[in-house]
Design a protein around this motif. Structure first.
Motif, PDB file in Angstrom:
ATOM      1  N   ASP A 252      68.416  99.423  93.188  1.00 33.64           N
ATOM      2  CA  ASP A 252      68.844 100.422  92.218  1.00 33.64           C
ATOM      3  C   ASP A 252      67.745 100.772  91.224  1.00 33.64           C
ATOM      4  N   LYS A 253      66.549 100.256  91.443  1.00 39.00           N
ATOM      5  CA  LYS A 253      65.423 100.537  90.563  1.00 39.00           C
ATOM      6  C   LYS A 253      64.264 101.099  91.372  1.00 39.00           C
ATOM      7  N   THR A 254      63.283 101.594  90.656  1.00 36.51           N
ATOM      8  CA  THR A 254      62.094 102.144  91.296  1.00 36.51           C
ATOM      9  C   THR A 254      61.295 101.028  91.975  1.00 36.51           C
ATOM     10  N   ILE A 255      60.890 101.271  93.202  1.00 37.16           N
ATOM     11  CA  ILE A 255      60.005 100.343  93.909  1.00 37.16           C
ATOM     12  C   ILE A 255      58.580 100.597  93.406  1.00 37.16           C
ATOM     13  N   VAL A 256      57.872  99.525  93.106  1.00 37.96           N
ATOM     14  CA  VAL A 256      56.523  99.654  92.560  1.00 37.96           C
ATOM     15  C   VAL A 256      55.535  98.905  93.445  1.00 37.96           C
ATOM     16  N   SER A 257      54.554  99.626  93.934  1.00 38.43           N
ATOM     17  CA  SER A 257      53.451  98.985  94.664  1.00 38.43           C
ATOM     18  C   SER A 257      52.282  98.829  93.697  1.00 38.43           C
ATOM     19  N   ASN A 258      51.648  97.660  93.735  1.00 40.25           N
ATOM     20  CA  ASN A 258      50.552  97.327  92.831  1.00 40.25           C
ATOM     21  C   ASN A 258      49.249  97.237  93.614  1.00 40.25           C
ATOM     22  N   PHE A 259      48.172  97.715  93.006  1.00 42.51           N
ATOM     23  CA  PHE A 259      46.862  97.730  93.661  1.00 42.51           C
ATOM     24  C   PHE A 259      45.792  97.129  92.759  1.00 42.51           C
ATOM     25  N   CYS A 276      35.847  92.069  89.078  1.00 40.32           N
ATOM     26  CA  CYS A 276      35.838  93.335  88.342  1.00 40.32           C
ATOM     27  C   CYS A 276      36.875  94.279  88.950  1.00 40.32           C
ATOM     28  N   VAL A 277      38.147  93.934  88.803  1.00 43.14           N
ATOM     29  CA  VAL A 277      39.201  94.770  89.340  1.00 43.14           C
ATOM     30  C   VAL A 277      40.201  95.133  88.246  1.00 43.14           C
ATOM     31  N   LYS A 278      40.735  96.321  88.368  1.00 44.87           N
ATOM     32  CA  LYS A 278      41.772  96.822  87.459  1.00 44.87           C
ATOM     33  C   LYS A 278      43.063  96.979  88.260  1.00 44.87           C
ATOM     34  N   SER A 279      44.192  96.739  87.632  1.00 43.25           N
ATOM     35  CA  SER A 279      45.473  96.888  88.317  1.00 43.25           C
ATOM     36  C   SER A 279      45.974  98.322  88.194  1.00 43.25           C
ATOM     37  N   MET A 280      46.520  98.847  89.289  1.00 41.59           N
ATOM     38  CA  MET A 280      47.116 100.172  89.313  1.00 41.59           C
ATOM     39  C   MET A 280      48.474 100.074  90.011  1.00 41.59           C
ATOM     40  N   THR A 281      49.337 101.057  89.765  1.00 43.06           N
ATOM     41  CA  THR A 281      50.666 101.043  90.367  1.00 43.06           C
ATOM     42  C   THR A 281      51.044 102.427  90.878  1.00 43.06           C
ATOM     43  N   LEU A 282      51.953 102.439  91.852  1.00 38.64           N
ATOM     44  CA  LEU A 282      52.538 103.672  92.356  1.00 38.64           C
ATOM     45  C   LEU A 282      54.049 103.489  92.468  1.00 38.64           C
ATOM     46  N   PRO A 283      54.835 104.442  91.955  1.00 40.51           N
ATOM     47  CA  PRO A 283      56.295 104.318  91.980  1.00 40.51           C
ATOM     48  C   PRO A 283      56.912 104.963  93.225  1.00 40.51           C
ATOM     49  N   TYR A 284      58.049 104.432  93.643  1.00 35.84           N
ATOM     50  CA  TYR A 284      58.836 105.076  94.700  1.00 35.84           C
ATOM     51  C   TYR A 284      60.301 104.991  94.294  1.00 35.84           C
ATOM     52  N   GLY A 285      60.785 106.078  93.671  1.00 39.11           N
ATOM     53  CA  GLY A 285      62.167 106.144  93.196  1.00 39.11           C
ATOM     54  C   GLY A 285      62.870 107.362  93.756  1.00 39.11           C
ATOM     55  N   ARG A 286      63.908 107.812  93.066  1.00 38.67           N
ATOM     56  CA  ARG A 286      64.706 108.933  93.564  1.00 38.67           C
ATOM     57  C   ARG A 286      63.878 110.205  93.703  1.00 38.67           C
ATOM     58  N   GLU A 287      62.998 110.440  92.732  1.00 41.84           N
ATOM     59  CA  GLU A 287      62.166 111.652  92.809  1.00 41.84           C
ATOM     60  C   GLU A 287      61.266 111.616  94.026  1.00 41.84           C
ATOM     61  N   GLU A 288      60.629 110.448  94.259  1.00 42.08           N
ATOM     62  CA  GLU A 288      59.683 110.321  95.380  1.00 42.08           C
ATOM     63  C   GLU A 288      60.404 110.401  96.728  1.00 42.08           C
ATOM     64  N   GLU A 289      61.658 109.933  96.792  1.00 47.73           N
ATOM     65  CA  GLU A 289      62.423 109.991  98.036  1.00 47.73           C
ATOM     66  C   GLU A 289      62.613 111.421  98.519  1.00 47.73           C
ATOM     67  N   TYR A 300      50.657 110.851  94.461  1.00 53.53           N
ATOM     68  CA  TYR A 300      50.015 109.537  94.364  1.00 53.53           C
ATOM     69  C   TYR A 300      48.524 109.674  94.080  1.00 53.53           C
ATOM     70  N   LYS A 301      47.883 110.670  94.655  1.00 48.67           N
ATOM     71  CA  LYS A 301      46.460 110.894  94.381  1.00 48.67           C
ATOM     72  C   LYS A 301      46.249 111.206  92.915  1.00 48.67           C
ATOM     73  N   ARG A 302      47.130 112.040  92.340  1.00 49.05           N
ATOM     74  CA  ARG A 302      47.024 112.381  90.927  1.00 49.05           C
ATOM     75  C   ARG A 302      47.226 111.143  90.048  1.00 49.05           C
ATOM     76  N   LEU A 303      48.213 110.332  90.378  1.00 50.11           N
ATOM     77  CA  LEU A 303      48.491 109.136  89.584  1.00 50.11           C
ATOM     78  C   LEU A 303      47.344 108.121  89.666  1.00 50.11           C
ATOM     79  N   LEU A 304      46.795 107.951  90.851  1.00 43.00           N
ATOM     80  CA  LEU A 304      45.692 106.998  91.009  1.00 43.00           C
ATOM     81  C   LEU A 304      44.451 107.481  90.260  1.00 43.00           C
ATOM     82  N   ASN A 305      44.154 108.783  90.362  1.00 41.49           N
ATOM     83  CA  ASN A 305      42.990 109.322  89.654  1.00 41.49           C
ATOM     84  C   ASN A 305      43.144 109.171  88.144  1.00 41.49           C
ATOM     85  N   ALA A 306      44.362 109.365  87.653  1.00 39.75           N
ATOM     86  CA  ALA A 306      44.600 109.218  86.217  1.00 39.75           C
ATOM     87  C   ALA A 306      44.374 107.774  85.773  1.00 39.75           C
ATOM     88  N   GLN A 307      44.791 106.825  86.603  1.00 39.90           N
ATOM     89  CA  GLN A 307      44.638 105.411  86.247  1.00 39.90           C
ATOM     90  C   GLN A 307      43.191 104.941  86.354  1.00 39.90           C
TER      91      GLN A 307
END
Length: 517
Positions: A252-259, A276-289, A300-307
């Motif tokens: 019932d919540k957004t699935i989050v993949s971490n990178f 030297c790594v930074k953590s990033m995430t991508l959501p998969y919820g109702r909107e993404e479905e 996802y490309k936009r979100l990753l570039n922003a992070q």
């Protein structure tokens, strides 16, 4: 580079390793109660390994990369990497070798081999996956040079390998946590990321670590990626998140993949071998479905570039620096180990993906490269690429085939052929750093002194932050201390500048974790 400059660079590196290179970026990995399990590159060769040639290749590799032939010494709770005069051996055994202690001559890189299997273990307190990847690629290229030559040519090959030491630079020892990064104020809050994600219910029932080895065609997978404008790691995230969603009726919540993302270039330390790594995430919820694959890949490309923006990376490393400054008030291994206890049970929402990239190793020698460890908790997908195929080691510390089958189903829907192994129960060994600890046990007087310094530093940092707030809107006007409250099972916060010393002392004594942000 001139010969004089080459000699100067080499001497500078040797001087640093002789005097001791303080572990900063690797510090969070060095205080685990049982030690830290090894990370392992498991290389599947096409022919049985020649141990004598492997020894020659190792010796040449550490000439080029002397900072991989080190051991840790501990002093007042700090760890320093120093040149290890003992040999980095190739152990002829079917399995792993513990790192950091007598079993492996105190080395933090370990090499074992058996028939067609070569395992390179590395300690995350020394380096990350990219750093160890460089060592492995060089090792296998040097091994190939010897294997494809006559014995009479070995001396010439050795000389050619040793000449590569001229490329050695002090920049390779740069630590991304040795300075505070200035913010440019251009990075805005990222819309579309999820603060709280779905937790896999199985993670409540810890069990042995197990993994599934998954292999599939590089061409077939890349064709699918290109058809929707996705990178390999983005497409894998789409498939895994969708698979979890479809197989989890209670989700019932957004699935989050971490990178983990390599931040070397962004932070200006391109050549470093250190973490030297930074953590990033991508959501998969109702909107993404409701998005098509192409629309989701674009989002996802936009979100990753922003992070990947400078300030987002800089803030994360500044927070690590802040944590390190707090740790610095505790001058014993035992004190820091207790302080950092909260890190042993950290679990990410919902799962983790790590893609180390394509390996540059002789395809006629190397068939597959696997990456795994029982260091991480939860569901982890480690992906590599070598010899025309992708490999995923799907690891978990709970018992179910639900998620590997969910991923398999998504691959089948996408028309991508794959091979999945049976379940493999495994364990990579804990380090032996406890053997080298020299700092004495804490005393009540020391704890009081450290606490006084901690409070003073918190107040000073808070005041400095307030003064900078006018000029730097991204800086917090106060320092906030976070701690884990066992009674409620949540993280809580307070302002050290407003609490009395008695309240602070009581809090520190009762909280298993505490850090500043």
């Amino acid at each position: 580079m001139s010969q004089t400059n080459i000699m100067t660079e080499n001497r500078n590196v040797e001087t640093i390793l002789k005097n001791g290179d303080k572990a900063l970026s690797g510090m969070p990995y060095l205080y685990r109660s049982k030690g830290l399990p090894s990370e392992v590159y498991d290389v599947r060769m096409r022919e049985d390994i020649n141990g004598e040639l492997l020894e020659l290749a190792i010796a040449d590799t550490v000439i080029r990369y002397p900072y991989f032939s080190v051991k840790f010494i501990e002093k007042d709770g700090d760890f320093y990497a120093v040149r290890n005069e003992m040999k980095l051996e190739a152990h002829h055994k079917d399995g792993f070798i513990p790192l950091g202690g007598h079993s492996n001559n105190y080395h933090l890189m370990g090499v074992t081999y058996w028939e067609k299997s070569l395992k390179l273990s590395f300690h995350h307190g020394l380096t990350d996956g990219r750093g160890a990847k460089t060592f492995l690629e060089t090792l296998l290229r040097f091994y190939s040079d010897y294997k494809n030559a006559d014995m009479g040519e070995y001396e010439k090959i050795r000389e050619e390998h040793h000449l590569l030491a001229s490329e050695l630079s002090v920049a390779e020892l740069a630590d991304p946590c040795e300075k505070k990064y200035e913010l440019n104020g251009k990075s805005m809050k990222i819309e579309g990321l999820s603060d709280k994600g779905y937790k896999l219910p199985e993670t409540k029932n810890k069990d042995d670590h197990r993994r599934y080895e998954i292999s599939f065609s590089q061409k077939q997978f890349m064709d699918a990626c290109k058809s929707i404008g996705a990178s390999p790691i983005t497409y894998l995230s789409i498939l895994m998140s969708r698979g979890i969603k479809e197989s989890s009726l209670d989700c019932d919540k957004t699935i989050v993949s971490n990178f983990p993302m390599d931040a070397r270039h962004i932070l200006g330390c391109d050549d470093t071998f250190k973490n030297c790594v930074k953590s990033m995430t991508l959501p998969y919820g109702r909107e993404e479905e409701n998005l098509s694959d192409s629309e989701l890949a674009a989002k996802y490309k936009r979100l990753l570039n922003a992070q990947k923006e400078h300030d987002h990376c800089a803030k994360e490393f500044n927070n690590i620096n802040m944590l390190l400054s707090v740790i610095g008030h505790f001058h014993s291994f035992a004190g820091r180990q207790k302080f950092l206890g909260f890190m042993e049970n950290l679990a990410l929402d919902t799962y983790l993906i790590s893609y180390i990239g394509q390996f540059d190793m002789p395809g006629e020698l190397v068939d597959e490269v696997h990456l795994y460890s029982n260091c991480s908790s939860g569901l982890v997908l480690n992906m590599t690429c070598q010899s025309g195929k992708f490999i995923i080691d799907l690891t978990q510390d709970f018992s179910t085939d639900k998620y590997v089958n969910a991923l398999r189903k998504q691959f089948e829907k996408a028309g991508i052929d794959l091979v999945v192994s049976d379940e493999i129960i495994f364990e990579t060994p804990f380090d032996e750093l406890s053997e080298i600890i020299t700092s004495p046990a804490d005393t009540g007087e020391q704890v009081k002194d450290w606490l006084d310094k901690f409070v003073a530093a918190a107040k000073a940092s808070s005041q400095a932050a307030k003064e900078r707030a006018e000029a730097a809107r991204n800086m917090s006007p106060q320092i906030t201390a976070l701690y884990y409250d066992a009674a409620s099972g949540t993280m809580k916060s307070f302002d050290p500048t407003k609490n009395t010393q008695e309240e602070m002392q009581k809090l520190v004594e009762n909280a298993p974790s505490l850090f500043i942000s």
